[in-house]
Design a protein around this motif. Structure first.
Motif, PDB file in Angstrom:
ATOM      1  N   ILE A  15       0.870  -1.179   0.000  1.00 56.97           N
ATOM      2  CA  ILE A  15       0.000   0.000   0.000  1.00 56.97           C
ATOM      3  C   ILE A  15       0.903   1.223   0.000  1.00 56.97           C
ATOM      4  O   ILE A  15       1.606   1.486   0.982  1.00 56.97           O
ATOM      5  CB  ILE A  15      -0.940   0.000   1.221  1.00 56.97           C
ATOM      6  N   TRP A  16       0.869   1.990  -1.094  1.00 56.83           N
ATOM      7  CA  TRP A  16       1.776   3.123  -1.250  1.00 56.83           C
ATOM      8  C   TRP A  16       1.063   4.465  -1.216  1.00 56.83           C
ATOM      9  O   TRP A  16       1.716   5.507  -1.207  1.00 56.83           O
ATOM     10  CB  TRP A  16       2.540   2.990  -2.559  1.00 56.83           C
ATOM     11  N   LYS A  17      -0.262   4.457  -1.224  1.00 55.25           N
ATOM     12  CA  LYS A  17      -1.020   5.711  -1.227  1.00 55.25           C
ATOM     13  C   LYS A  17      -1.938   5.760  -0.018  1.00 55.25           C
ATOM     14  O   LYS A  17      -2.560   4.766   0.355  1.00 55.25           O
ATOM     15  CB  LYS A  17      -1.878   5.824  -2.484  1.00 55.25           C
ATOM     16  N   ALA A  18      -2.043   6.950   0.559  1.00 56.86           N
ATOM     17  CA  ALA A  18      -2.933   7.148   1.704  1.00 56.86           C
ATOM     18  C   ALA A  18      -4.383   6.894   1.308  1.00 56.86           C
ATOM     19  O   ALA A  18      -5.163   6.360   2.094  1.00 56.86           O
ATOM     20  CB  ALA A  18      -2.767   8.555   2.268  1.00 56.86           C
ATOM     21  N   SER A  19      -4.742   7.233   0.073  1.00 60.07           N
ATOM     22  CA  SER A  19      -6.123   7.031  -0.370  1.00 60.07           C
ATOM     23  C   SER A  19      -6.473   5.545  -0.427  1.00 60.07           C
ATOM     24  O   SER A  19      -7.604   5.158  -0.107  1.00 60.07           O
ATOM     25  CB  SER A  19      -6.354   7.688  -1.726  1.00 60.07           C
ATOM     26  N   ASP A  20      -5.512   4.711  -0.811  1.00 60.68           N
ATOM     27  CA  ASP A  20      -5.757   3.261  -0.816  1.00 60.68           C
ATOM     28  C   ASP A  20      -5.962   2.742   0.611  1.00 60.68           C
ATOM     29  O   ASP A  20      -6.829   1.908   0.851  1.00 60.68           O
ATOM     30  CB  ASP A  20      -4.587   2.516  -1.460  1.00 60.68           C
ATOM     31  N   LEU A  21      -5.169   3.250   1.523  1.00 60.27           N
ATOM     32  CA  LEU A  21      -5.295   2.833   2.916  1.00 60.27           C
ATOM     33  C   LEU A  21      -6.612   3.337   3.515  1.00 60.27           C
ATOM     34  O   LEU A  21      -7.258   2.625   4.283  1.00 60.27           O
ATOM     35  CB  LEU A  21      -4.102   3.355   3.717  1.00 60.27           C
ATOM     36  N   LEU A  22      -7.022   4.529   3.131  1.00 67.14           N
ATOM     37  CA  LEU A  22      -8.292   5.082   3.598  1.00 67.14           C
ATOM     38  C   LEU A  22      -9.454   4.190   3.166  1.00 67.14           C
ATOM     39  O   LEU A  22     -10.352   3.906   3.957  1.00 67.14           O
ATOM     40  CB  LEU A  22      -8.465   6.501   3.055  1.00 67.14           C
ATOM     41  N   LEU A  26      -9.216   0.966   2.471  1.00 68.80           N
ATOM     42  CA  LEU A  26      -9.079  -0.281   3.225  1.00 68.80           C
ATOM     43  C   LEU A  26      -9.664  -0.137   4.620  1.00 68.80           C
ATOM     44  O   LEU A  26     -10.376  -1.018   5.098  1.00 68.80           O
ATOM     45  CB  LEU A  26      -7.602  -0.696   3.298  1.00 68.80           C
ATOM     46  N   PHE A  27      -9.392   0.987   5.255  1.00 70.28           N
ATOM     47  CA  PHE A  27      -9.965   1.230   6.587  1.00 70.28           C
ATOM     48  C   PHE A  27     -11.485   1.293   6.513  1.00 70.28           C
ATOM     49  O   PHE A  27     -12.176   0.750   7.375  1.00 70.28           O
ATOM     50  CB  PHE A  27      -9.428   2.524   7.191  1.00 70.28           C
ATOM     51  N   ALA A  28     -12.021   1.958   5.483  1.00 70.05           N
ATOM     52  CA  ALA A  28     -13.472   2.075   5.327  1.00 70.05           C
ATOM     53  C   ALA A  28     -14.114   0.708   5.138  1.00 70.05           C
ATOM     54  O   ALA A  28     -15.207   0.445   5.658  1.00 70.05           O
ATOM     55  CB  ALA A  28     -13.806   2.993   4.158  1.00 70.05           C
ATOM     56  N   GLU A  29     -13.433  -0.189   4.424  1.00 64.48           N
ATOM     57  CA  GLU A  29     -13.950  -1.552   4.244  1.00 64.48           C
ATOM     58  C   GLU A  29     -14.051  -2.293   5.576  1.00 64.48           C
ATOM     59  O   GLU A  29     -14.854  -3.205   5.723  1.00 64.48           O
ATOM     60  CB  GLU A  29     -13.043  -2.339   3.299  1.00 64.48           C
ATOM     61  N   HIS A  30     -13.223  -1.904   6.531  1.00 67.45           N
ATOM     62  CA  HIS A  30     -13.235  -2.529   7.857  1.00 67.45           C
ATOM     63  C   HIS A  30     -14.032  -1.719   8.883  1.00 67.45           C
ATOM     64  O   HIS A  30     -13.972  -1.989  10.079  1.00 67.45           O
ATOM     65  CB  HIS A  30     -11.803  -2.735   8.349  1.00 67.45           C
ATOM     66  N   GLY A  31     -14.759  -0.701   8.415  1.00 67.56           N
ATOM     67  CA  GLY A  31     -15.649   0.050   9.296  1.00 67.56           C
ATOM     68  C   GLY A  31     -15.046   1.284   9.935  1.00 67.56           C
ATOM     69  O   GLY A  31     -15.672   1.909  10.780  1.00 67.56           O
ATOM     70  N   LEU A  32     -13.855   1.675   9.551  1.00 64.91           N
ATOM     71  CA  LEU A  32     -13.227   2.874  10.117  1.00 64.91           C
ATOM     72  C   LEU A  32     -13.252   3.975   9.069  1.00 64.91           C
ATOM     73  O   LEU A  32     -12.529   3.923   8.077  1.00 64.91           O
ATOM     74  CB  LEU A  32     -11.781   2.578  10.541  1.00 64.91           C
ATOM     75  N   VAL A  33     -14.123   4.953   9.282  1.00 65.68           N
ATOM     76  CA  VAL A  33     -14.223   6.088   8.377  1.00 65.68           C
ATOM     77  C   VAL A  33     -13.604   7.275   9.095  1.00 65.68           C
ATOM     78  O   VAL A  33     -14.064   7.681  10.156  1.00 65.68           O
ATOM     79  CB  VAL A  33     -15.687   6.385   8.001  1.00 65.68           C
ATOM     80  N   ILE A  34     -12.525   7.803   8.518  1.00 66.36           N
ATOM     81  CA  ILE A  34     -11.835   8.936   9.145  1.00 66.36           C
ATOM     82  C   ILE A  34     -11.696  10.071   8.145  1.00 66.36           C
ATOM     83  O   ILE A  34     -11.756   9.862   6.929  1.00 66.36           O
ATOM     84  CB  ILE A  34     -10.452   8.527   9.696  1.00 66.36           C
ATOM     85  N   SER A  35     -11.478  11.269   8.676  1.00 69.70           N
ATOM     86  CA  SER A  35     -11.366  12.451   7.827  1.00 69.70           C
ATOM     87  C   SER A  35     -10.024  12.460   7.104  1.00 69.70           C
ATOM     88  O   SER A  35      -9.075  11.775   7.490  1.00 69.70           O
ATOM     89  CB  SER A  35     -11.483  13.715   8.682  1.00 69.70           C
ATOM     90  N   ALA A  36      -9.954  13.277   6.069  1.00 71.71           N
ATOM     91  CA  ALA A  36      -8.711  13.407   5.307  1.00 71.71           C
ATOM     92  C   ALA A  36      -7.603  13.991   6.186  1.00 71.71           C
ATOM     93  O   ALA A  36      -6.442  13.597   6.078  1.00 71.71           O
ATOM     94  CB  ALA A  36      -8.937  14.278   4.081  1.00 71.71           C
ATOM     95  N   GLY A  37      -7.971  14.910   7.066  1.00 71.22           N
ATOM     96  CA  GLY A  37      -6.984  15.512   7.962  1.00 71.22           C
ATOM     97  C   GLY A  37      -6.386  14.503   8.925  1.00 71.22           C
ATOM     98  O   GLY A  37      -5.172  14.471   9.145  1.00 71.22           O
ATOM     99  N   LYS A  38      -7.236  13.663   9.503  1.00 69.07           N
ATOM    100  CA  LYS A  38      -6.742  12.640  10.421  1.00 69.07           C
ATOM    101  C   LYS A  38      -5.906  11.605   9.659  1.00 69.07           C
ATOM    102  O   LYS A  38      -4.875  11.146  10.144  1.00 69.07           O
ATOM    103  CB  LYS A  38      -7.891  11.957  11.137  1.00 69.07           C
ATOM    104  N   MET A  39      -6.330  11.269   8.449  1.00 69.56           N
ATOM    105  CA  MET A  39      -5.572  10.320   7.640  1.00 69.56           C
ATOM    106  C   MET A  39      -4.207  10.892   7.305  1.00 69.56           C
ATOM    107  O   MET A  39      -3.208  10.174   7.300  1.00 69.56           O
ATOM    108  CB  MET A  39      -6.340   9.987   6.360  1.00 69.56           C
ATOM    109  N   SER A  40      -4.149  12.179   7.044  1.00 67.26           N
ATOM    110  CA  SER A  40      -2.875  12.828   6.763  1.00 67.26           C
ATOM    111  C   SER A  40      -1.927  12.701   7.946  1.00 67.26           C
ATOM    112  O   SER A  40      -0.748  12.413   7.771  1.00 67.26           O
ATOM    113  CB  SER A  40      -3.109  14.297   6.426  1.00 67.26           C
ATOM    114  N   GLY A  41      -2.445  12.891   9.150  1.00 65.59           N
ATOM    115  CA  GLY A  41      -1.622  12.739  10.350  1.00 65.59           C
ATOM    116  C   GLY A  41      -1.152  11.312  10.547  1.00 65.59           C
ATOM    117  O   GLY A  41      -0.003  11.072  10.927  1.00 65.59           O
ATOM    118  N   LEU A  42      -2.036  10.352  10.278  1.00 62.73           N
ATOM    119  CA  LEU A  42      -1.660   8.946  10.417  1.00 62.73           C
ATOM    120  C   LEU A  42      -0.625   8.554   9.369  1.00 62.73           C
ATOM    121  O   LEU A  42       0.301   7.788   9.641  1.00 62.73           O
ATOM    122  CB  LEU A  42      -2.888   8.043  10.259  1.00 62.73           C
ATOM    123  N   TRP A  43      -0.767   9.071   8.152  1.00 65.05           N
ATOM    124  CA  TRP A  43       0.083   8.661   7.043  1.00 65.05           C
ATOM    125  C   TRP A  43       1.454   9.339   7.087  1.00 65.05           C
ATOM    126  O   TRP A  43       2.471   8.712   6.835  1.00 65.05           O
ATOM    127  CB  TRP A  43      -0.614   8.995   5.731  1.00 65.05           C
TER     128      TRP A  43
END
Length: 110
Positions: free
Chosen positions: A14-21, A23-40
């Motif tokens: 997984i090389w893109k944050a959008s792909d990981l986002l 994947l998380f949504a498929e597992h029930g975790l919906v997070i904002s772009a800002g929070k994803m940016s911090g995680l990534w």
């Protein structure tokens, strides 16, 4: 603690944050772009334990893969925290050069 999610994601292709986002949504975790940016891109300010569970399931990893302890960063009682003043005979700290892309995007983990 050092946050290591980007390297764990890269090890799973997984090389893109959008792909990981997604994947998380498929597992029930919906997070904002800002929070994803911090995680990534760095150290997240906060993370819920429930979210950490979902991240581990989605990436197929353990918490110890995501969080790496750095005990050398903790000041111990009795240790000097102030550095002596530098003079011309004292070598200064040399910091590692970190390459950055010109377009502002982050580089893949090493």
């Amino acid at each position: 603690m050092r946050w290591n999610m980007r390297l764990v994601a890269a090890q799973r292709g997984i090389w893109k944050a959008s792909d990981l986002l997604r994947l998380f949504a498929e597992h029930g975790l919906v997070i904002s772009a800002g929070k994803m940016s911090g995680l990534w891109s760095g150290k997240p300010v906060t993370i819920k334990l429930a979210d950490l569970d979902v991240i581990c399931v989605a990436l197929g990893c353990r918490v110890g893969d995501l969080l790496i302890p750095e005990p050398e960063m903790v000041a111990r009682p009795g240790q000097e925290t102030a550095r002596p003043a530098a003079d011309a005979t004292t070598p200064t700290d040399v910091r590692a050069v970190v390459p950055r892309r010109r377009d502002g995007r982050s580089l893949p983990p090493l």
